[in-house]
Design a protein around this motif. Structure first.
Motif, mmCIF file in Angstrom:
data_model
loop_
_atom_site.group_PDB
_atom_site.id
_atom_site.type_symbol
_atom_site.label_atom_id
_atom_site.label_comp_id
_atom_site.label_asym_id
_atom_site.label_seq_id
_atom_site.Cartn_x
_atom_site.Cartn_y
_atom_site.Cartn_z
ATOM 1 N N ALA A 14 -3.696 107.405 60.934
ATOM 2 C CA ALA A 14 -4.311 107.633 59.618
ATOM 3 C C ALA A 14 -3.246 108.084 58.618
ATOM 4 N N TYR A 15 -2.362 108.959 59.061
ATOM 5 C CA TYR A 15 -1.275 109.395 58.181
ATOM 6 C C TYR A 15 -0.315 108.247 57.871
ATOM 7 N N VAL A 16 -0.025 107.458 58.884
ATOM 8 C CA VAL A 16 0.875 106.327 58.663
ATOM 9 C C VAL A 16 0.287 105.361 57.643
ATOM 10 N N GLN A 17 -1.008 105.066 57.813
ATOM 11 C CA GLN A 17 -1.657 104.108 56.921
ATOM 12 C C GLN A 17 -1.683 104.592 55.475
ATOM 13 N N SER A 18 -1.776 105.902 55.298
ATOM 14 C CA SER A 18 -1.818 106.395 53.921
ATOM 15 C C SER A 18 -0.414 106.753 53.423
ATOM 16 N N GLY A 19 0.583 106.344 54.217
ATOM 17 C CA GLY A 19 1.955 106.506 53.757
ATOM 18 C C GLY A 19 2.528 107.908 53.905
ATOM 19 N N HIS A 68 -7.717 107.071 54.346
ATOM 20 C CA HIS A 68 -8.205 108.405 53.986
ATOM 21 C C HIS A 68 -7.796 109.434 55.028
ATOM 22 N N ALA A 69 -6.555 109.795 54.986
ATOM 23 C CA ALA A 69 -6.026 110.699 56.001
ATOM 24 C C ALA A 69 -6.664 112.081 55.904
ATOM 25 N N GLN A 70 -6.941 112.480 54.702
ATOM 26 C CA GLN A 70 -7.501 113.823 54.497
ATOM 27 C C GLN A 70 -8.848 113.984 55.196
ATOM 28 N N ASP A 71 -9.733 113.009 54.975
ATOM 29 C CA ASP A 71 -11.048 113.051 55.608
ATOM 30 C C ASP A 71 -10.923 112.973 57.121
ATOM 31 N N ALA A 72 -10.014 112.123 57.552
ATOM 32 C CA ALA A 72 -9.793 111.978 58.988
ATOM 33 C C ALA A 72 -9.363 113.314 59.579
ATOM 34 N N ARG A 73 -8.499 114.001 58.860
ATOM 35 C CA ARG A 73 -7.977 115.261 59.368
ATOM 36 C C ARG A 73 -9.063 116.321 59.465
ATOM 37 N N THR A 74 -9.921 116.354 58.466
ATOM 38 C CA THR A 74 -11.032 117.298 58.488
ATOM 39 C C THR A 74 -11.859 117.100 59.751
#
Length: 392
Positions: A41-46, A16-22
């Motif tokens: 987080a970005y890597v994991q979500s591709g 969940h890169a989006q939530d992480a980024r928030t």
RNA sequence: CUGGCCAAGCUAA
């Protein structure tokens, strides 16, 4: 800061890169781990581009930042990018170098991998294991074995890698020899040994391992299903798939590939359609996997259902070269040479995948059976002229 | 609190 990092890392785990980024944006003080977790987080979500963007603006990159990014590139087979980053490091650490060994191995650049390995002044067991794996996956089994024998403190992964290396050669004796040297075993060890038997056609032995191993997981189940399917026991493969389902073990894309292979082997159209429905409804994610689509096409083609095969092909979101090949050869084998050629032309127009020698074999097969001698001749020329593929 | 290694899989003949 630490608890914030834990949270971002947790988001990373589930993609969940989006939530992480928030959360990242709201954090007041961030350290290197904060940034690394966010990139991860970005890597994991591709989302590699986002990962890279963050990497580029990160203030204090540490060794972890670099190897994380290099690892992301090597896994996606973007070796050029990985190399580019690696070369910017003045003092690459053991992990970054190990990432490069893995990357070179995956790209088949085995001598580059070995040069990296020999150039390392400090190596740990993981770097040795990576080198074993690099040799093994390029079929240099003997070299893999030499590295294996030179590992000062081999761990279980070292043994597992070596068992797998022999397994893919169909060399049960050697696989067993390594297997017997293990002091402890995990599910990977058992599954690799099981596969060794399967690859050597010793299905009964494979089944014996499967029945006695401690905790078979989805890979273990799939390996056994594959062992059946690849040794002419497709009925048993399908039965085992039922059991797997009943046991509540989640299928993966590989499971479906093997199961669909068994269906086509038996030209079990009914069951194939059932599997199609299941994967479409229950595993929506897997349904859009390229290899699953390919297997569905193959199954329908084998059962003579070209329209259904074509429907799957048309619904695929990304078509690899094997996808095109599967559909083209389905047409060829059914005697629809003209359709095969039409699809081949579409492939060129589409431009998403390059024809390879299998494409041309299928096309030549189609032409020769359709009596299209002139077309055959011109395709043959195009093969070497336009695509630099050598006829052999 | 972050980064590296190990097991199963698709297309032609």
């Amino acid at each position: 800061t630490v608890s914030g990092n834990v949270l971002i890392s947790a988001y990373a785990q589930v993609g969940h890169a989006q939530d992480a980024r928030t959360f990242f944006n709201e954090m007041l003080d961030r350290n290197a781990s904060t940034w690394n977790n966010m990139i991860n987080a970005y890597v994991q979500s591709g989302e590699l581009e986002h990962a890279r963007a963050l990497f580029d603006v990160m203030p204090q990159r540490d060794q972890g930042t670099w190897s994380l990014m290099i690892h992301a590139y090597t896994r996606r087979k973007l070796l050029e990018q990985a190399e580019q980053l690696f070369l910017q490091l003045e003092e690459p650490d053991v992990m970054s170098k190990t990432c490069m060994i893995v990357g070179y191995g995956l790209a088949g650049r085995i001598s580059d991998a070995y040069n990296m390995f020999t150039g390392m002044v400090e190596r740990d067991t993981v770097s040795y294991n990576a080198m074993v794996q690099a040799f093994a996956e390029n079929n240099h089994t003997d070299s893999a074995r030499q590295i294996f024998d030179s590992i000062p403190r081999p761990n279980l992964s070292s043994f597992n890698a070596m068992i797998a290396a022999y397994a893919q050669q169909g060399n049960v004796q050697q696989a067993k020899e390594i297997f017997d040297q293990t002091k402890s075993r995990n599910v990977v060890t058992w599954t690799a040994m099981m596969n060794a038997y399967g690859q050597a056609g010793q299905v009964e032995e494979a089944k014996r391992i499967f029945d006695t191993m401690p905790e078979p997981n989805t890979v273990s189940w799939t390996t056994m299903i594959t062992a059946y399917a690849q040794n002419g026991m497709s009925k048993e493969a399908l039965q085992l798939f039922r059991c797997m389902d009943l046991a509540g073990v989640e299928a993966t894309r590989v499971t479906y590939v093997s199961v669909l292979y068994a269906c086509s082997d038996l030209t079990e159209l009914q069951l194939g359609r059932l599997v199609h429905r299941d994967v479409k409804n229950l595993h929506r994610r897997l349904y859009f996997e390229n290899v699953v689509g390919n297997s569905l096409m193959q199954m329908y083609g084998r059962c003579g259902k070209l329209v259904e095969a074509r429907t799957v092909f048309d619904e695929m979101v990304d078509r690899s070269t094997p996808s095109w090949n599967t559909m083209i050869s389905a047409y060829s084998k059914a005697g629809h040479g003209t359709e095969a050629l039409r699809l081949f032309e579409l492939m060129a127009v589409d431009g998403g995948s390059r024809p390879d020698c299998i494409t041309f074999m299928s096309i030549l097969f189609a032409c020769s059976h359709a009596g299209l001698v002139e077309v055959t001749r011109s395709q043959f020329r195009s093969m070497s002229m336009d695509y630099q593929l050598e006829p052999w």
